[in-house]
Design a protein around this motif. Sequence first.
Motif, PDB file in Angstrom:
ATOM      1  N   LYS A   1       0.982  -1.118  -0.210  1.00  0.00           N
ATOM      2  CA  LYS A   1       0.066   0.020   0.120  1.00  0.00           C
ATOM      3  C   LYS A   1       0.919   1.370   0.068  1.00  0.00           C
ATOM      4  N   SER A   2       1.690   1.196   1.026  1.00  0.00           N
ATOM      5  CA  SER A   2       2.414   2.512   0.957  1.00  0.00           C
ATOM      6  C   SER A   2       3.436   2.753   0.018  1.00  0.00           C
ATOM      7  N   THR A   3       3.907   1.538  -0.796  1.00  0.00           N
ATOM      8  CA  THR A   3       4.717   1.496  -1.967  1.00  0.00           C
ATOM      9  C   THR A   3       3.801   2.295  -3.001  1.00  0.00           C
TER      10      THR A   3
ATOM     11  N   MET B   1      -3.264   9.644   1.202  1.00  0.00           N
ATOM     12  CA  MET B   1      -3.014   9.544   2.647  1.00  0.00           C
ATOM     13  C   MET B   1      -2.806   8.245   3.136  1.00  0.00           C
ATOM     14  N   ASP B   2      -1.818   8.163   3.885  1.00  0.00           N
ATOM     15  CA  ASP B   2      -1.479   6.788   4.315  1.00  0.00           C
ATOM     16  C   ASP B   2      -1.733   6.498   5.881  1.00  0.00           C
ATOM     17  N   ASP B   3      -2.997   5.756   5.680  1.00  0.00           N
ATOM     18  CA  ASP B   3      -3.650   5.419   7.185  1.00  0.00           C
ATOM     19  C   ASP B   3      -3.532   6.618   8.178  1.00  0.00           C
TER      20      ASP B   3
ATOM     21  N   PHE C   1       1.336  11.874   5.558  1.00  0.00           N
ATOM     22  CA  PHE C   1       2.151  10.426   6.030  1.00  0.00           C
ATOM     23  C   PHE C   1       1.596   9.636   7.323  1.00  0.00           C
ATOM     24  N   GLN C   2       1.643   8.531   7.134  1.00  0.00           N
ATOM     25  CA  GLN C   2       1.425   7.578   8.219  1.00  0.00           C
ATOM     26  C   GLN C   2       1.806   8.075   9.535  1.00  0.00           C
ATOM     27  N   ASN C   3       3.101   8.549   9.611  1.00  0.00           N
ATOM     28  CA  ASN C   3       3.661   9.133  10.933  1.00  0.00           C
ATOM     29  C   ASN C   3       3.618  10.605  10.854  1.00  0.00           C
TER      30      ASN C   3
HETATM   31 MG    MG Z   1       2.218   1.214   5.083  1.00  0.00          MG
END
Ligand code: MG
Length: 356
Positions: free
Chosen positions: A42-44, A157-159, A81-83
């Motif tokens: 997913k992130s890739t 948007m990543d999680d 980003f996720q973080n």
């Molecule tokens: Mg990810």
Amino acid sequence: MAEIAFYNVTKRYGDTVAVDNASFTVADNEFFCFFGPPLSGKSTILRLILGLEKPDVGEILIDGKVVNAVSPAQRNIAMVFQNLALFPHMSAADNIRFPLIERNEASAIIEARLKDAAEKLHIVHILHKMPGQLSGGERQRVAIARALVRDPAAYLMDDPISALDARLREETRVELKRIQREAGRTLIYVTHDQEEAMSVADRMAILEHGVIRQVGTPVEIYDNPATTYVARFLGSPTMNILPVQRVGEGYEAASGALRIQSQTVAGATELGLRPEDLRVQPFAGKGSPATVAEVEPLGGYTVVTLTAGDVSLHAMVRGQPDLRVGVQVTLSCDPAKVIYFGASGTTLPRMRGVAQ
Ligand code: MG
Ligand code: ADP
């Protein structure tokens, strides 16, 4: 506006195929979800869209133009980003202003965009605070506002709300949907939470080990999963997937406790039936019974775990049925609700209009 497409994109890290021959098109203004377990790629996919990674094979297109060689800055896509990383020494307002100051926007424009984003995200009252003084949910909204003010062609948007507690997650996802609709922008969203994916997505893609297994609206995928993997991945409790045998005029599963009138479905080895489509009635003394193994009343409905032979099934029954652990029951279903799978786990064409 932005339509984003992959054509046969593969991305490897050493021996790992993070994205495996992926093709999809996200329409302009669409809320599109990538949904898959951890490490499914997913992130890739987001980093490839953003331009932080280059594909080994294939083409990435934005509005019909190949952008493989275009830098992230020129793609004008905003990522949350996720973080999420807010600058800790800057107020919420300054965090949101930052990308515009970097671009040398006029201060009147910066202040107008800040006001607009803050109002949309309901954070006007916290703009003066430092990130350390904000709750997790507030920080998340500030990070989203910071992406919003850039007025990009698309958002990734990543999680983005995984850090929030359940109630705030529900609230925020409803708001995200509203913000996306009002902003009129393409939003590509990654989540590992099926309820979140189903509730926000116009369409979604289901990933398994970097492979896109199915693309469709949440309802299309829920009702017509392409494989047993996809079928198991959506829905709670998960779909009942049981080995089937051809017997007489139909199929039998669960040691004969579930019998379905059906024409032959060539190659069928398993059937799939959603828990809400499994009917549970007092044992009629005919055929083979199933046994109630567990009863979980959840208010509006009850999850009943059943055993029959060596298989376990779930039924979701409305209200609070009068069922006790250990009692024998008769199982049945509408044959039109049954999905048949072949040996490779692929869904076989449905039998429509079969009489019970
Ligand atoms: Mg990810
Ligand atoms: P997800 O976001 O779905 O959890 P990722 O896209 O982060 O999945 O990862 C997909 C696969 O690629 C995983 O097997 C992961 O270990 C691998 N991977 C991702 N980024 C890197 C990297 N920078 N170097 C090596 N392997 C990576």
